[in-house]
Enzyme design. Structure first.
Site, PDB file in Angstrom:
ATOM      1  N   GLU A 199       1.083  -0.503   0.443  1.00  0.00           N
ATOM      2  CA  GLU A 199      -0.091   0.390   0.062  1.00  0.00           C
ATOM      3  C   GLU A 199       1.204   1.281  -0.417  1.00  0.00           C
ATOM      4  O   GLU A 199       0.608   1.651  -0.922  1.00  0.00           O
ATOM      5  CB  GLU A 199      -0.588   0.037   0.893  1.00  0.00           C
ATOM      6  CG  GLU A 199      -1.843   1.242   1.255  1.00  0.00           C
ATOM      7  CD  GLU A 199      -1.417   2.636   1.809  1.00  0.00           C
ATOM      8  OE1 GLU A 199      -2.564   3.665   2.340  1.00  0.00           O
ATOM      9  OE2 GLU A 199      -0.563   2.424   3.038  1.00  0.00           O
ATOM     10  N   GLU A 200       1.799   1.190   0.515  1.00  0.00           N
ATOM     11  CA  GLU A 200       2.905   2.589   1.045  1.00  0.00           C
ATOM     12  C   GLU A 200       3.464   2.747   0.014  1.00  0.00           C
ATOM     13  O   GLU A 200       4.067   4.062  -0.346  1.00  0.00           O
ATOM     14  CB  GLU A 200       3.589   1.948   2.067  1.00  0.00           C
ATOM     15  CG  GLU A 200       3.424   2.021   4.082  1.00  0.00           C
ATOM     16  CD  GLU A 200       2.563   3.074   4.254  1.00  0.00           C
ATOM     17  OE1 GLU A 200       2.320   4.443   3.281  1.00  0.00           O
ATOM     18  OE2 GLU A 200       1.626   3.217   5.554  1.00  0.00           O
ATOM     19  N   HIS A 309       3.747   7.379  10.110  1.00  0.00           N
ATOM     20  CA  HIS A 309       4.538   7.957   9.501  1.00  0.00           C
ATOM     21  C   HIS A 309       6.111   7.684  10.354  1.00  0.00           C
ATOM     22  O   HIS A 309       7.124   8.646   9.101  1.00  0.00           O
ATOM     23  CB  HIS A 309       4.992   8.045   8.491  1.00  0.00           C
ATOM     24  CG  HIS A 309       4.146   7.077   6.907  1.00  0.00           C
ATOM     25  ND1 HIS A 309       3.838   7.639   5.482  1.00  0.00           N
ATOM     26  CD2 HIS A 309       3.173   6.618   7.302  1.00  0.00           C
ATOM     27  CE1 HIS A 309       3.331   6.655   4.977  1.00  0.00           C
ATOM     28  NE2 HIS A 309       2.556   6.036   5.190  1.00  0.00           N
TER      29      HIS A 309
HETATM   30 CO    CO Z   1       1.119   4.627   5.635  1.00  0.00          CO
HETATM   31 ZN    ZN Z   2      -1.514   2.753   5.780  1.00  0.00          ZN
END
Ligand code: CO
Ligand code: ZN
Length: 336
Positions: A199-200, A309
């Protein structure tokens, strides 16, 4: 629940290297789902069968942001490239752990005081290095090589109702899905639990999982901002501990109004506190689902999270438990 969250956040598995977390999640799901499989991109897909013939997809991405070694210099210092959205300001001074358990410290170049000021002001990966304690290139090369992946060092903190760890984004979503799978007895629709990869780095896993499953509704469960800190954003006022959020929009997607209405009704019917979320930046796998095949109705349920993050992401347990309740109730009643 706290133990489950600790177990999942302790696992180091950056985008593209999800084997460790896949194994951990498989173990947690054992005996709680009807089917479980892995697809070509590594998405872990578990199914609990319902009776309506419809499909509800719940997604949590299991990858995390990280690092990959790009160069080793003659003195044994490493240069790294980031995997996903890593701020150099969050990185400086932290510990990074590479495959095999090799730990290093992120330091900054500075040959003069002027350099120090200048580099801090315009901090980037060009002036950051990682020191794994090697005395020379040979020692470093015995521990890591170009292409070795790393993540922030695990360090789960139980602060009572608030929990702090690396990779709450999005192991908290994984924990929620696992808990729903464990508690859910009679789903109305077939419920697909998708623990997605990468996803990242661009919603990679979700996009192919969506094509494979083509659900009637897809819900990404992910973190959002926690703007309730000193001088936090004036334009977003959702808070930790006031309930999971039903996302209205972020930079990548607008939740389908079908999803917003359906989720709101479920939350209200079950007296589950929730908040609406308009996020000024960011995105989730909901976008990956929306854009796939002939298009999929999608939305996001988020957990307000401070310091997203960073190596120390903070969530509130009440929001997590609220999300479990909400999604379990939806799965019991069906997409409709
Ligand atoms: Co993220
Ligand atoms: Zn996420």
């Amino acid at each position: 629940m706290k133990e489950l969250i600790k177990r999942l956040t302790d696992v180091r598995s950056p985008s593209g290297r999800e084997d460790n977390i896949t194994e951990a999640i498989k173990k947690e799901l054992e005996g709680n789902v009807d089917e479980i499989r892995t697809d070509n991109l590594g998405n872990l897909i578990a199914v609990k069968k319902g009776s309506s013939g419809k499909k509800l997809l719940l997604d949590a991405h299991m990858d995390e942001i990280g690092f990959v070694v790009s160069h080793i210099d003659d003195n044994g210092f490493l240069r790294v490239e980031t995997v996903g959205g890593v701020s150099p300001y969050m990185m400086l001074g932290t510990r990074i752990v590479f495959d095999g358990g090799v730990a290093g410290v992120a330091g900054m170049e500075a040959e003069s005081m002027k350099d120090t000021t200048e580099n801090i002001k315009n901090l980037d990966l060009d002036v950051l290095f990682v020191d794994i304690g090697a005395r020379n290139k040979e020692e470093a090369e015995a521990l890591v090589s170009i292409g070795t992946f790393g993540t922030y060092e695990p360090g789960f903190v139980d602060a009572g109702n608030r929990l702090i760890s690396k990779s709450m984004d999005d192991r908290i979503g994984c924990a929620i899905l696992i808990q729903v799978a464990r508690e859910l007895e009679r789903p109305e629709d077939d419920v697909y639990f998708v623990f997605s990869t990468q996803e990242e780095v661009g919603l990679v896993g979700a996009s192919v999982a969506a094509f494979d499953i083509m659900p009637d509704l897809a819900i990404a469960v992910d973190v959002t901002a926690g703007p309730d800190t000193p001088k936090g954003s004036k334009r977003m006022k959702f808070k930790l501990g006031k309930g999971p959020t039903i996302k209205i929009k972020d930079r990548a997607s607008i939740s389908s109004s079908f999803f917003v209405d359906r989720m709101t009704k479920v939350a209200k019917d079950h007296s589950i506190p929730f908040q609406y979320e308009v996020l000024l930046y960011g995105g989730t796998n909901a976008m990956g689902y929306q854009l796939t095949g002939r298009g999929i109705r999608a939305g996001t349920v988020s957990i307000p999270t401070r310091y997203v993050h960073s190596p120390h992401e903070m969530v509130d347990l009440d929001d997590v438990l609220g999300a479990v309740k909400m999604l379990k109730a939806l799965a019991e009643e069906g997409v409709g």
